[in-house]
Write a protein that holds these residues in place. Structure first.
Motif, short mmCIF file in Angstrom:
data_model
loop_
_atom_site.label_atom_id
_atom_site.label_comp_id
_atom_site.label_asym_id
_atom_site.label_seq_id
_atom_site.Cartn_x
_atom_site.Cartn_y
_atom_site.Cartn_z
N GLU A 195 -2.76 -2.64 -2.49
CA GLU A 195 -3.79 -2.85 -1.49
C GLU A 195 -4.67 -1.61 -1.30
O GLU A 195 -5.88 -1.73 -1.15
CB GLU A 195 -3.15 -3.22 -0.14
N TRP A 196 -4.05 -0.43 -1.27
CA TRP A 196 -4.80 0.81 -1.20
C TRP A 196 -3.88 1.99 -1.47
O TRP A 196 -2.66 1.88 -1.44
CB TRP A 196 -5.50 0.99 0.15
N PHE A 197 -4.49 3.13 -1.74
CA PHE A 197 -3.80 4.40 -1.93
C PHE A 197 -4.36 5.33 -0.85
O PHE A 197 -5.49 5.77 -0.91
CB PHE A 197 -4.09 4.95 -3.33
N GLU A 198 -3.52 5.62 0.15
CA GLU A 198 -3.98 6.34 1.33
C GLU A 198 -3.78 7.85 1.18
O GLU A 198 -2.71 8.31 0.75
CB GLU A 198 -3.21 5.83 2.55
N GLU A 199 -4.81 8.61 1.52
CA GLU A 199 -4.79 10.06 1.50
C GLU A 199 -4.07 10.63 0.28
O GLU A 199 -3.09 11.37 0.40
CB GLU A 199 -4.15 10.59 2.79
N ALA A 207 0.86 -1.18 0.00
CA ALA A 207 0.00 0.00 0.00
C ALA A 207 0.90 1.24 0.00
O ALA A 207 2.06 1.18 0.41
CB ALA A 207 -0.90 0.00 1.23
N ILE A 208 0.34 2.37 -0.47
CA ILE A 208 1.10 3.62 -0.48
C ILE A 208 0.30 4.70 0.23
O ILE A 208 -0.93 4.68 0.26
CB ILE A 208 1.45 4.08 -1.90
N ASP A 209 1.02 5.67 0.80
CA ASP A 209 0.41 6.75 1.58
C ASP A 209 1.04 8.07 1.15
O ASP A 209 2.23 8.30 1.38
CB ASP A 209 0.65 6.50 3.07
#
Length: 378
Positions: free
Chosen positions: A214-218, A189-191
């Motif tokens: 998994e997701w792209f945070e903020e 995942a990356i933030d």
């Protein structure tokens, strides 16, 4: 039962401050915190905790907690939700959500200790296994992160989250290189810490979708609900956030707009156990995921574990690997003043469970606590 005294202690960080990536302001982060102890006339003491990322900021937080605490003395701490709303009337004008969060956790701890049950039982009981994903509060190079991914996968971690927001092309390279060279079935995942505008976030999100992150945070400003919703419609990588929102009320607008697939409330910021469980209930009703943002000190982390275990929307929780010169990345090193620190650890296979003692299940080593205490008040 009545609250007789509320005691606070500002604690210095047990680990060296980490330098955060330049895209989030070229600042440092440590695990300094404010520990709260609510004493009662029946001899039960409740623990709570919040933190503002530095000792200097936490001295301010301590003053906020003392200001809020005067509204609780003489009252029954078991009426947690009633007191939460009474405090919220003051907090929403003053912005002292960290104070509300710590006091709320301590009252839930008393409630659990009084009942002789771990907190997750009071919240409805365990709903399923919780597995940890790893995050690093420091900037690292690609080759280091690839090496870390294998280290974490061997332990059983399900995924790791790395920083983004370095620029579109650099982020794309990081995604390609890391994801291509990590173990099978290990997620990435990356933030971006809200560092992108919409067009650049979309370009990075397309690459993140292609490589099945998994997701792209903020990815963009956390207040831009319509922009988050637009991203969520245009890409397949799940858009995540909510760590910077207080308390649970903004989740309604996000859910109505379908702005996020994954909600990540921070218990130290979102109103403690009460605020986070309300986010969890809303998220479950809309069929979204809950993955608590849980980079923080020990008492607060234990509370996060209890909320995670009691939510049907949650299967994962953040686990900060604060140092990488240890043999076991599942070892929790953020609370040397916790006598039962081994009760907060990632097991081989990646599973993590809340402490089984009553309330939060946390026991304090008073001698070690004294070593880390910078300031106290009561």
């Amino acid at each position: 039962m009545e609250i007789t005294e509320i005691e606070t202690a500002v604690l210095e960080s047990p680990v060296d401050a980490a330098s955060l990536p330049a895209q989030v302001g070229d600042r440092s982060l440590d695990i300094s915190s404010v520990l709260v102890r609510i004493h009662t006339d029946e001899g039960i003491t409740g623990l709570g905790e919040s933190f503002y990322r530095s000792v200097e900021d936490n001295l301010f937080l301590e003053r906020s907690i003392r200001s809020m605490a005067r509204h609780l003395v003489g009252k029954d701490p078991r009426n947690v939700k009633k007191h939460w709303h009474e405090l919220y009337l003051h907090v929403k004008r003053a912005g002292a959500y960290g104070a509300l969060s710590a006091l709320d956790e301590a009252m839930w701890d008393i409630k659990g200790k009084n009942a002789g049950q771990p907190l997750y039982e009071l919240l409805g009981g365990e709903c399923g296994d919780i597995h940890a994903y790893a995050t690093f509060p420091a900037e690292k190079e690609i080759d280091e992160l690839i090496e870390d991914a294998h280290w974490l996968a061997d332990k059983g971690f399900v995924a790791m989250k790395v920083g983004a927001g370095f620029g579109v092309e650099e982020d794309r390279e990081r995604i390609r290189e890391i994801q291509t060279n990590t173990p099978d079935e290990f997620g990435l995942a990356i933030d971006a810490n809200t560092s992108y505008d919409f067009p650049d976030a979309l370009r990075v999100a397309k690459t993140a979708s292609e490589y099945e992150l998994e997701w792209f945070e903020e990815p963009i400003a956390h207040t831009d609900i319509s922009g988050q919703a637009d991203l969520n419609r245009k890409v397949t990588v799940p858009i995540s956030g909510y760590q910077t929102h207080t308390p649970h009320y903004p989740a309604v607008d996000h859910l109505k707009a379908n702005a996020l697939e994954i909600y990540q409330p921070s218990l130290d910021y979102a109103g403690g156990v009460t605020g986070a469980t309300r986010v969890a209930d809303l998220v479950e009703a809309f069929g979204k995921q809950l993955i608590p943002h849980a980079l923080g000190p020990a008492v607060n982390y234990a509370a996060s574990l209890h909320v995670a275990a009691a939510s049907r929307a949650c299967e994962r929780i953040e686990f900060a690997v604060l140092v990488d010169d240890i043999d076991d990345p599942g070892e929790y090193v953020g609370g040397p003043h916790i006598a039962n620190q081994d009760d907060i650890r990632v097991e081989d296979g990646g599973e993590i469970t809340p402490p089984e003692g009553p309330g939060l299940g946390i026991e304090i080593d008073e001698d070690v606590l004294a070593e880390y205490t910078v300031s106290t008040s009561s």
